[in-house]
Scaffold this motif. Structure first.
Motif, PDB file in Angstrom:
ATOM      1  N   ASN A  91      -9.423   5.763   0.309  1.00 28.19           N
ATOM      2  CA  ASN A  91      -9.803   4.679  -0.595  1.00 28.19           C
ATOM      3  C   ASN A  91      -8.622   3.722  -0.717  1.00 28.19           C
ATOM      4  O   ASN A  91      -7.525   4.133  -1.092  1.00 28.19           O
ATOM      5  N   ILE A  92      -8.840   2.450  -0.373  1.00 30.68           N
ATOM      6  CA  ILE A  92      -7.719   1.510  -0.319  1.00 30.68           C
ATOM      7  C   ILE A  92      -8.001   0.253  -1.135  1.00 30.68           C
ATOM      8  O   ILE A  92      -9.144  -0.052  -1.469  1.00 30.68           O
ATOM      9  N   GLU A  93      -6.932  -0.455  -1.423  1.00 30.07           N
ATOM     10  CA  GLU A  93      -6.998  -1.751  -2.098  1.00 30.07           C
ATOM     11  C   GLU A  93      -6.116  -2.720  -1.317  1.00 30.07           C
ATOM     12  O   GLU A  93      -5.021  -2.355  -0.880  1.00 30.07           O
ATOM     13  N   LEU A  94      -6.590  -3.947  -1.145  1.00 32.47           N
ATOM     14  CA  LEU A  94      -5.823  -4.949  -0.419  1.00 32.47           C
ATOM     15  C   LEU A  94      -5.159  -5.918  -1.393  1.00 32.47           C
ATOM     16  O   LEU A  94      -5.798  -6.424  -2.315  1.00 32.47           O
ATOM     17  N   ALA A  95      -3.879  -6.143  -1.178  1.00 31.80           N
ATOM     18  CA  ALA A  95      -3.147  -7.163  -1.937  1.00 31.80           C
ATOM     19  C   ALA A  95      -2.887  -8.316  -0.977  1.00 31.80           C
ATOM     20  O   ALA A  95      -2.063  -8.188  -0.060  1.00 31.80           O
ATOM     21  N   HIS A 114      -2.840  -0.814  -0.036  1.00 32.05           N
ATOM     22  CA  HIS A 114      -2.412   0.179  -1.021  1.00 32.05           C
ATOM     23  C   HIS A 114      -3.431   1.312  -1.057  1.00 32.05           C
ATOM     24  O   HIS A 114      -4.630   1.068  -1.212  1.00 32.05           O
ATOM     25  N   GLN A 115      -2.951   2.541  -0.895  1.00 32.60           N
ATOM     26  CA  GLN A 115      -3.815   3.706  -1.029  1.00 32.60           C
ATOM     27  C   GLN A 115      -4.130   3.925  -2.509  1.00 32.60           C
ATOM     28  O   GLN A 115      -3.281   3.742  -3.378  1.00 32.60           O
ATOM     29  N   LEU A 116      -5.380   4.316  -2.788  1.00 32.53           N
ATOM     30  CA  LEU A 116      -5.828   4.546  -4.158  1.00 32.53           C
ATOM     31  C   LEU A 116      -6.107   6.028  -4.385  1.00 32.53           C
ATOM     32  O   LEU A 116      -6.510   6.739  -3.475  1.00 32.53           O
ATOM     33  N   LYS A 117      -5.898   6.460  -5.620  1.00 26.68           N
ATOM     34  CA  LYS A 117      -6.221   7.831  -6.019  1.00 26.68           C
ATOM     35  C   LYS A 117      -7.020   7.790  -7.310  1.00 26.68           C
ATOM     36  O   LYS A 117      -6.675   7.048  -8.230  1.00 26.68           O
TER      37      LYS A 117
END
Length: 237
Positions: free
Chosen positions: A43-47, A102-105
């Protein structure tokens, strides 16, 4: 290529063309899909540096997005790419972007504001995705560490819970009257006592016997219930 001249120097002309918008979510989905091809998992987030602007294509064109010249560094998470709309069209407009993955937890949080002393149940727990880089040792990461615990202070909704914010439920409050239990294979005795300090399940706390006025050590066994060991009872007598 219009045979047209302005009437005066103050004349302004606006030329408009019907278009359709490609939303940021679609652009981001295309970019994430391309990053998956670079072995980006989880699960990722893009900046996106400078944010991700909208793109438009003419109404007679396909509202598709292509990702070109993607370069990704798995160590830093940084990437650079060009977005093209429509996809696979040499005349497409192109938008160069840079950013970081960015990896998400998922961490357990309260799904509503929880007051001090409230015992946490499974129904009180929701989940929040936060960047792995923001995970700290003091954060509760497992819901099993929350269920059955009590809030030491008010816990806000949708906020990572700290271990310092929770504790075992207080079953005996300071100054409370309690039932003292003494159980053996042959008999069960009860007496009334008073707790000079609070205690949670399993805590050993002093208890004042109301009748004898003696202070004994007893283990908290329930709500306003304590248990005393037989050897200690015999020693006191």
């Amino acid at each position: 290529r219009l045979n047209w001249q302005p009437v005066s120097l103050n004349t302004r002309v606006f030329v408009e063309r019907a278009s359709q918008e490609i939303y940021r979510e679609e652009l981001e989905d295309a970019l994430i899909s391309a990053l998956r091809g670079k072995n980006v998992t989880g699960n990722i987030e893009l900046a996106i540096n400078g944010g991700l602007r909208k793109m438009r294509v003419a109404t007679d064109q396909l509202a598709t997005v292509g990702v070109e010249n993607l370069v990704y560094d798995p160590k830093s998470g940084r990437f650079v790419a060009s977005l093209a709309a429509p996809a696979n069209d040499p005349s497409s407009q192109r938008l160069r972007i840079t950013g970081r993955v960015h990896q998400l937890k998922a961490v357990p949080v309260m799904n509503k504001r929880l007051g001090r002393g409230k015992v946490i149940t499974k129904n009180d727990i929701g989940w929040l995705n936060i960047r792995s880089s923001k995970i700290r040792k003091f954060m509760v990461l497992d819901e099993e560490d929350l269920i059955g615990m009590a809030a030491k202070r008010t816990i806000r909704e949708s906020t990572p819970v700290r271990y310092s914010h929770i504790g075992r439920p207080v079953l005996v409050t300071k100054g409370a009257l309690v039932v003292i239990n003494l159980t053996t294979p042959m008999m069960t005795l009860t007496a009334q006592g008073k707790a000079p300090q609070e205690g949670s399940m399993g805590d050993t706390i002093p208890i004042i016997n109301i009748q004898s006025k003696q202070t004994i050590e007893a283990k908290v066994s329930g709500l306003n219930q304590v248990t005393v060991a037989l050897l200690q009872h015999m020693a006191r007598n």
